[in-house]
Write a protein that holds these residues in place. Structure first.
Motif, mmCIF file in Angstrom:
data_model
loop_
_atom_site.group_PDB
_atom_site.id
_atom_site.type_symbol
_atom_site.label_atom_id
_atom_site.label_comp_id
_atom_site.label_asym_id
_atom_site.label_seq_id
_atom_site.Cartn_x
_atom_site.Cartn_y
_atom_site.Cartn_z
ATOM 1 N N LYS A 1 0.814 -1.224 0.000
ATOM 2 C CA LYS A 1 0.000 0.000 0.000
ATOM 3 C C LYS A 1 0.846 1.272 0.000
ATOM 4 O O LYS A 1 0.349 2.340 -0.356
ATOM 5 C CB LYS A 1 -0.933 0.017 1.224
ATOM 6 C CG LYS A 1 -1.939 -1.103 1.219
ATOM 7 C CD LYS A 1 -2.734 -1.138 2.507
ATOM 8 C CE LYS A 1 -3.664 -2.343 2.519
ATOM 9 N NZ LYS A 1 -4.315 -2.531 3.808
ATOM 10 N N ILE A 2 2.105 1.181 0.422
ATOM 11 C CA ILE A 2 2.945 2.388 0.477
ATOM 12 C C ILE A 2 4.027 2.395 -0.602
ATOM 13 O O ILE A 2 4.811 3.333 -0.682
ATOM 14 C CB ILE A 2 3.575 2.584 1.874
ATOM 15 C CG1 ILE A 2 4.498 1.436 2.253
ATOM 16 C CG2 ILE A 2 2.487 2.817 2.919
ATOM 17 C CD1 ILE A 2 5.357 1.692 3.482
ATOM 18 N N PRO B 1 5.720 2.647 -4.394
ATOM 19 C CA PRO B 1 5.475 3.549 -5.533
ATOM 20 C C PRO B 1 4.415 2.958 -6.466
ATOM 21 O O PRO B 1 4.260 1.735 -6.548
ATOM 22 C CB PRO B 1 6.834 3.617 -6.242
ATOM 23 C CG PRO B 1 7.833 3.245 -5.198
ATOM 24 C CD PRO B 1 7.131 2.276 -4.285
ATOM 25 N N GLU B 2 3.698 3.830 -7.173
ATOM 26 C CA GLU B 2 2.626 3.397 -8.068
ATOM 27 C C GLU B 2 3.118 2.479 -9.170
ATOM 28 O O GLU B 2 2.385 1.621 -9.637
ATOM 29 C CB GLU B 2 1.948 4.612 -8.709
ATOM 30 C CG GLU B 2 1.062 5.379 -7.762
ATOM 31 C CD GLU B 2 0.413 6.568 -8.429
ATOM 32 O OE1 GLU B 2 0.368 6.633 -9.674
ATOM 33 O OE2 GLU B 2 -0.067 7.441 -7.696
ATOM 34 N N THR C 1 9.246 8.520 -1.504
ATOM 35 C CA THR C 1 7.920 8.062 -1.955
ATOM 36 C C THR C 1 7.240 7.242 -0.870
ATOM 37 O O THR C 1 6.047 7.429 -0.604
ATOM 38 C CB THR C 1 8.041 7.231 -3.250
ATOM 39 O OG1 THR C 1 8.620 8.049 -4.268
ATOM 40 C CG2 THR C 1 6.688 6.723 -3.725
ATOM 41 N N GLU D 1 6.064 9.665 1.791
ATOM 42 C CA GLU D 1 4.896 10.412 1.299
ATOM 43 C C GLU D 1 3.632 9.541 1.378
ATOM 44 O O GLU D 1 2.578 10.003 1.813
ATOM 45 C CB GLU D 1 5.161 10.837 -0.141
ATOM 46 C CG GLU D 1 4.114 11.744 -0.742
ATOM 47 C CD GLU D 1 4.484 12.115 -2.183
ATOM 48 O OE1 GLU D 1 3.608 11.970 -3.056
ATOM 49 O OE2 GLU D 1 5.634 12.538 -2.415
ATOM 50 N N ASN D 2 3.732 8.282 0.973
ATOM 51 C CA ASN D 2 2.594 7.392 0.998
ATOM 52 C C ASN D 2 2.175 7.008 2.414
ATOM 53 O O ASN D 2 0.990 6.792 2.683
ATOM 54 C CB ASN D 2 2.855 6.133 0.152
ATOM 55 C CG ASN D 2 2.913 6.456 -1.332
ATOM 56 O OD1 ASN D 2 2.397 7.481 -1.783
ATOM 57 N ND2 ASN D 2 3.532 5.592 -2.109
ATOM 58 N N LYS E 1 -0.199 9.458 3.802
ATOM 59 C CA LYS E 1 -1.572 9.395 3.270
ATOM 60 C C LYS E 1 -2.421 8.329 3.945
ATOM 61 O O LYS E 1 -3.593 8.178 3.615
ATOM 62 C CB LYS E 1 -1.531 9.097 1.762
ATOM 63 C CG LYS E 1 -0.871 10.192 0.945
ATOM 64 C CD LYS E 1 -0.762 9.753 -0.512
ATOM 65 C CE LYS E 1 -0.004 10.774 -1.318
ATOM 66 N NZ LYS E 1 0.226 10.303 -2.713
#
Length: 129
Positions: free
Chosen positions: A29-30, A32-33, A121, A124-125, A128
């Motif tokens: 879930k955390i 990178p895309e 990244t 950052e995730n 969220k």
């Protein structure tokens, strides 16, 4: 080589975050895309990002509610990635990621920028969550 991620504040208790990181499935879930592989196997997980070799991380250490440390499964590139969790309020915590690795100077120069971006990244995730 040491890379410290940006500290992020999360609206969760220390215990909630510790339990989140203790379940290795949650690391997907955390990520990178652009992740193209993620597999959990017991106390480790394997992930792949475009342009990088696949990396297996193993759960190395857990200090209840304050730290989860993952390490490389391979001794060829020894490193750890630690998530340090600090309490701000009952349902508010701060998380900081710390990457430490032992690489020769040439390797360190080549991987520092992509690793810094990766740690940023992840941070950052986490913010969220």
């Amino acid at each position: 080589m040491n890379i410290e991620g940006t500290s992020v504040t999360v609206e969760k208790s220390q215990e909630e975050l510790f339990n989140f990181f203790s379940d290795l499935n949650n690391f997907e879930k955390i990520m990178p895309e652009n992740i193209n592989k993620f597999e959990v196997d017991g106390d480790s997980f394997l992930f792949g990002l475009p342009g990088m070799p696949e990396i297996r991380l193993v759960l190395k250490e857990k200090t209840p509610f304050s730290n989860i440390t993952l390490g490389a499964a391979s001794s060829k590139l020894p490193f750890t990635l630690a998530a340090n969790i600090g309490k701000i309020e009952e349902y508010k915590s701060e998380v900081s990621l710390n990457f430490e690795g032992e690489f020769n100077p040439m390797m360190a120069m080549m991987i520092k920028k992509p690793l810094t971006k990766f740690v940023d990244t992840l941070s950052e995730n986490i913010g969220k969550l």
